[in-house]
Design a protein around this motif. Structure first.
Motif, PDB file in Angstrom:
ATOM      1  N   VAL A 150       0.812  -1.220   0.000  1.00  0.00           N
ATOM      2  CA  VAL A 150       0.000   0.000   0.000  1.00  0.00           C
ATOM      3  C   VAL A 150       0.847   1.272   0.000  1.00  0.00           C
ATOM      4  O   VAL A 150       0.358   2.343  -0.329  1.00  0.00           O
ATOM      5  CB  VAL A 150      -0.977   0.014   1.195  1.00  0.00           C
ATOM      6  CG1 VAL A 150      -1.957  -1.140   1.087  1.00  0.00           C
ATOM      7  CG2 VAL A 150      -0.243  -0.041   2.527  1.00  0.00           C
ATOM      8  N   TRP A 171      -5.792  -0.408  12.462  1.00  0.00           N
ATOM      9  CA  TRP A 171      -7.117  -0.583  11.841  1.00  0.00           C
ATOM     10  C   TRP A 171      -8.171   0.124  12.670  1.00  0.00           C
ATOM     11  O   TRP A 171      -8.028   0.243  13.890  1.00  0.00           O
ATOM     12  CB  TRP A 171      -7.474  -2.066  11.748  1.00  0.00           C
ATOM     13  CG  TRP A 171      -6.592  -2.868  10.845  1.00  0.00           C
ATOM     14  CD1 TRP A 171      -5.491  -3.597  11.204  1.00  0.00           C
ATOM     15  CD2 TRP A 171      -6.724  -3.018   9.424  1.00  0.00           C
ATOM     16  NE1 TRP A 171      -4.933  -4.191  10.095  1.00  0.00           N
ATOM     17  CE2 TRP A 171      -5.674  -3.859   8.992  1.00  0.00           C
ATOM     18  CE3 TRP A 171      -7.642  -2.535   8.478  1.00  0.00           C
ATOM     19  CZ2 TRP A 171      -5.513  -4.219   7.658  1.00  0.00           C
ATOM     20  CZ3 TRP A 171      -7.475  -2.898   7.161  1.00  0.00           C
ATOM     21  CH2 TRP A 171      -6.423  -3.736   6.753  1.00  0.00           C
ATOM     22  N   ARG A 220     -12.711  -2.599  10.816  1.00  0.00           N
ATOM     23  CA  ARG A 220     -11.669  -3.098   9.896  1.00  0.00           C
ATOM     24  C   ARG A 220     -11.924  -2.712   8.429  1.00  0.00           C
ATOM     25  O   ARG A 220     -11.547  -3.448   7.525  1.00  0.00           O
ATOM     26  CB  ARG A 220     -11.525  -4.631  10.005  1.00  0.00           C
ATOM     27  CG  ARG A 220     -11.231  -5.138  11.421  1.00  0.00           C
ATOM     28  CD  ARG A 220      -9.975  -4.512  11.982  1.00  0.00           C
ATOM     29  NE  ARG A 220      -9.511  -5.136  13.188  1.00  0.00           N
ATOM     30  CZ  ARG A 220      -9.643  -4.618  14.422  1.00  0.00           C
ATOM     31  NH1 ARG A 220     -10.237  -3.453  14.582  1.00  0.00           N
ATOM     32  NH2 ARG A 220      -9.160  -5.246  15.462  1.00  0.00           N
ATOM     33  N   THR A 221     -12.548  -1.570   8.211  1.00  0.00           N
ATOM     34  CA  THR A 221     -12.748  -1.093   6.837  1.00  0.00           C
ATOM     35  C   THR A 221     -11.733  -0.019   6.462  1.00  0.00           C
ATOM     36  O   THR A 221     -11.579   0.300   5.287  1.00  0.00           O
ATOM     37  CB  THR A 221     -14.159  -0.499   6.658  1.00  0.00           C
ATOM     38  OG1 THR A 221     -14.338   0.550   7.625  1.00  0.00           O
ATOM     39  CG2 THR A 221     -15.227  -1.557   6.859  1.00  0.00           C
ATOM     40  N   LEU A 268      -7.673   1.626   7.145  1.00  0.00           N
ATOM     41  CA  LEU A 268      -6.309   1.350   7.583  1.00  0.00           C
ATOM     42  C   LEU A 268      -5.533   2.662   7.686  1.00  0.00           C
ATOM     43  O   LEU A 268      -5.605   3.501   6.793  1.00  0.00           O
ATOM     44  CB  LEU A 268      -5.630   0.425   6.560  1.00  0.00           C
ATOM     45  CG  LEU A 268      -4.132   0.166   6.715  1.00  0.00           C
ATOM     46  CD1 LEU A 268      -3.844  -0.633   7.982  1.00  0.00           C
ATOM     47  CD2 LEU A 268      -3.581  -0.572   5.495  1.00  0.00           C
ATOM     48  N   LYS A 286      -8.896   3.270   2.529  1.00  0.00           N
ATOM     49  CA  LYS A 286     -10.121   2.483   2.586  1.00  0.00           C
ATOM     50  C   LYS A 286      -9.850   1.116   1.982  1.00  0.00           C
ATOM     51  O   LYS A 286      -9.273   1.001   0.906  1.00  0.00           O
ATOM     52  CB  LYS A 286     -11.232   3.203   1.817  1.00  0.00           C
ATOM     53  CG  LYS A 286     -12.606   2.625   2.039  1.00  0.00           C
ATOM     54  CD  LYS A 286     -13.639   3.500   1.353  1.00  0.00           C
ATOM     55  CE  LYS A 286     -15.027   2.908   1.543  1.00  0.00           C
ATOM     56  NZ  LYS A 286     -16.039   3.681   0.806  1.00  0.00           N
ATOM     57  N   LYS A 287     -10.258   0.077   2.715  1.00  0.00           N
ATOM     58  CA  LYS A 287     -10.031  -1.297   2.263  1.00  0.00           C
ATOM     59  C   LYS A 287     -10.819  -1.566   0.979  1.00  0.00           C
ATOM     60  O   LYS A 287     -11.985  -1.186   0.881  1.00  0.00           O
ATOM     61  CB  LYS A 287     -10.473  -2.243   3.387  1.00  0.00           C
ATOM     62  CG  LYS A 287     -10.171  -3.699   3.172  1.00  0.00           C
ATOM     63  CD  LYS A 287     -10.538  -4.514   4.412  1.00  0.00           C
ATOM     64  CE  LYS A 287     -12.027  -4.738   4.513  1.00  0.00           C
ATOM     65  NZ  LYS A 287     -12.378  -5.654   5.616  1.00  0.00           N
ATOM     66  N   SER A 296     -13.130  -3.419  -1.750  1.00  0.00           N
ATOM     67  CA  SER A 296     -14.215  -4.393  -1.620  1.00  0.00           C
ATOM     68  C   SER A 296     -14.140  -5.453  -2.720  1.00  0.00           C
ATOM     69  O   SER A 296     -14.544  -6.590  -2.521  1.00  0.00           O
ATOM     70  CB  SER A 296     -15.571  -3.686  -1.667  1.00  0.00           C
ATOM     71  OG  SER A 296     -15.645  -2.834  -2.792  1.00  0.00           O
ATOM     72  N   TRP A 313      -6.566   0.193  -2.869  1.00  0.00           N
ATOM     73  CA  TRP A 313      -6.670   0.804  -1.541  1.00  0.00           C
ATOM     74  C   TRP A 313      -6.815   2.312  -1.766  1.00  0.00           C
ATOM     75  O   TRP A 313      -5.885   2.965  -2.208  1.00  0.00           O
ATOM     76  CB  TRP A 313      -5.428   0.484  -0.708  1.00  0.00           C
ATOM     77  CG  TRP A 313      -5.339  -0.967  -0.321  1.00  0.00           C
ATOM     78  CD1 TRP A 313      -4.986  -2.000  -1.128  1.00  0.00           C
ATOM     79  CD2 TRP A 313      -5.636  -1.534   0.946  1.00  0.00           C
ATOM     80  NE1 TRP A 313      -5.033  -3.189  -0.436  1.00  0.00           N
ATOM     81  CE2 TRP A 313      -5.424  -2.928   0.848  1.00  0.00           C
ATOM     82  CE3 TRP A 313      -6.048  -1.005   2.180  1.00  0.00           C
ATOM     83  CZ2 TRP A 313      -5.623  -3.797   1.920  1.00  0.00           C
ATOM     84  CZ3 TRP A 313      -6.238  -1.874   3.253  1.00  0.00           C
ATOM     85  CH2 TRP A 313      -6.033  -3.252   3.117  1.00  0.00           C
ATOM     86  N   VAL A 321     -10.149  -9.445   3.703  1.00  0.00           N
ATOM     87  CA  VAL A 321      -9.844  -8.505   2.621  1.00  0.00           C
ATOM     88  C   VAL A 321     -10.102  -9.236   1.318  1.00  0.00           C
ATOM     89  O   VAL A 321      -9.462 -10.263   1.041  1.00  0.00           O
ATOM     90  CB  VAL A 321      -8.377  -8.017   2.693  1.00  0.00           C
ATOM     91  CG1 VAL A 321      -8.024  -7.222   1.443  1.00  0.00           C
ATOM     92  CG2 VAL A 321      -8.150  -7.155   3.927  1.00  0.00           C
ATOM     93  N   THR A 322     -11.056  -8.753   0.550  1.00  0.00           N
ATOM     94  CA  THR A 322     -11.481  -9.373  -0.725  1.00  0.00           C
ATOM     95  C   THR A 322     -11.617 -10.892  -0.593  1.00  0.00           C
ATOM     96  O   THR A 322     -11.088 -11.655  -1.394  1.00  0.00           O
ATOM     97  CB  THR A 322     -10.506  -9.024  -1.866  1.00  0.00           C
ATOM     98  OG1 THR A 322      -9.198  -9.526  -1.540  1.00  0.00           O
ATOM     99  CG2 THR A 322     -10.428  -7.529  -2.077  1.00  0.00           C
ATOM    100  N   THR A 362      -2.633  -8.864  11.196  1.00  0.00           N
ATOM    101  CA  THR A 362      -1.878  -8.324  10.062  1.00  0.00           C
ATOM    102  C   THR A 362      -0.501  -7.874  10.534  1.00  0.00           C
ATOM    103  O   THR A 362      -0.314  -7.494  11.692  1.00  0.00           O
ATOM    104  CB  THR A 362      -2.598  -7.133   9.407  1.00  0.00           C
ATOM    105  OG1 THR A 362      -2.880  -6.138  10.411  1.00  0.00           O
ATOM    106  CG2 THR A 362      -3.882  -7.571   8.753  1.00  0.00           C
TER     107      THR A 362
END
Length: 380
Positions: A8, A17, A21-22, A24, A37-38, A40, A46, A346-347, A354
């Protein structure tokens, strides 16, 4: 399910987080914090949503309170800021730390009403919000002889553990009359006066990090002499001489520790891959290094690497770049600087925790890697 990895930033020195957890937060080795933003979708990016820039020097730590959604950052500029979200903007509020050297680390208390800051000034400011004055003030814990590298709160008692380069881990009372219930209890009995030294452990090396288990029964610490120590909190409170167990590692020193919900301890640092420790029949053991699941590993032997190097030399007259040849088998290519609870996906890839490193990667480690470590050890 495979673990996930995402590069990232070009470099990450800290990450945190938010509660669901949406989002970072990362520090890219400078005086800013970037909020991402994580994604989707599987091939999503990101998305950079905000940059927190108020500090004048390198940011040393980030703590994101899950319920109040407040972020606290500390820096080598000797300041801390508490950031609160107003719409799409994050507004900083200066914390009066009153320290004469860099702030090194920060942790919110479990109730998120106060936070403790490690510092190079041999003190630990415990900070809380004062309504009458409308700003964050601090109260000092002293007794240290050198820099405090890390702090950790007990999950259900007003006590804080500290890691210091004076070779000692200490436990102090952080009881504040204005915030904590009068009948507060600790493993050492009724809550003592703020700043009371409750316990000291000699580690024979710089203590780099400390962590309490989720139930508060165990205190773990890692030191620069490649050791990890586990302290039975109840035994330490009773004055037992056998409260601590120390493991000497054949790896380079760990810098960060994290207890998972099941009581497993994960540590990472200069050895690039996390190590997992578990308790078997009352004794703490090193399970093994956590390695990437096969779907992520590049199946290439050392012989094929050498062959590729000679082919390149023969066909182009020059060797491959040092980066290509020096690629390590580990997921992270640089020391790990951060470990955080995750327990999300994550996806579609689930992860228990992490890790982040100077290589700019965020890597999610799933229960599959932990189960592999347990099986290798013959446990579970």
């Amino acid at each position: 399910a495979p673990m996930f990895e995402a590069r990232v930033e070009s470099c990450i020195t800290q990450h945190a987080w938010n509660g669901d957890r949406t989002m970072l937060a990362v520090c890219p080795n400078d005086n800013t914090v970037i909020l991402l933003k994580k994604p989707s979708a599987e091939d999503g990016q990101w998305e950079r949503v905000a940059t927190l820039s108020e500090h004048d020097a390198l940011i040393t730590d980030i703590a994101w309170a899950p319920r109040t959604n407040r972020i606290v950052t500390t820096s080598q500029d000797r300041n801390a800021y508490v950031w609160t979200q107003h719409g799409t903007e994050w507004k900083p509020m200066l914390v009066i730390l009153r320290i004469t050297a860099a702030a090194t680390s920060v942790r919110w208390s479990p109730d998120e009403q106060k936070f403790a800051v490690g510092s190079g000034a041999k003190v630990v400011p415990v900070c809380y919000y004062e309504d009458a004055n409308n700003f964050w003030v601090s109260k000092m814990i002293k007794e240290h002889c050198s820099t405090v590298c890390a702090v950790a709160w007990h999950p259900n008692a007003p006590i804080v553990a500290t890691a210091s380069t004076d070779f000692r881990c200490r436990v102090f009372s952080a009881f504040l009359k204005s915030l904590d219930p009068k009948e507060s209890k600790t493993p050492w009995g009724p809550a003592a006066k703020f700043g009371t030294l409750l316990y000291t452990f000699e580690a024979h090396g710089w203590v780099l990090d400390v962590a309490f288990s989720a139930d508060g029964d165990t205190l773990a610490l890692c030191a620069q002499n490649s050791s990890v120590s586990f302290i039975d909190v109840a035994a330490a409170a009773s004055g037992s001489a056998t409260a601590a167990q120390t493991l000497r590692l054949s790896e380079l020193p760990l810098m960060k520790l994290l207890f998972l919900a099941d009581g497993t301890l994960v540590g990472a640092g200069h050895c690039f891959s996390p190590l997992a420790f578990c308790r078997v029949n009352g004794v703490w053991l090193l399970q093994r290094k956590l390695v990437a699941s096969k779907s992520m590993q590049k199946q290439e032997s050392s012989i094929s690497v050498m062959r590729r190097m000679f082919q390149s030399h023969a066909s182009t007259g020059r060797t491959e770049s040092a980066n290509t040849l020096a690629a390590l088998e580990t997921v992270h290519q640089f020391p790990v600087c951060g470990l955080q609870h995750f327990n999300s996906t994550v996806t579609g890839s689930p992860a228990e925790f992490t890790s982040s490193a100077l290589d700019g990667k965020i890597v999610g480690w799933s229960s599959d890697e932990l189960a592999g470590a347990m099986q290798a050890m013959g446990v579970g």
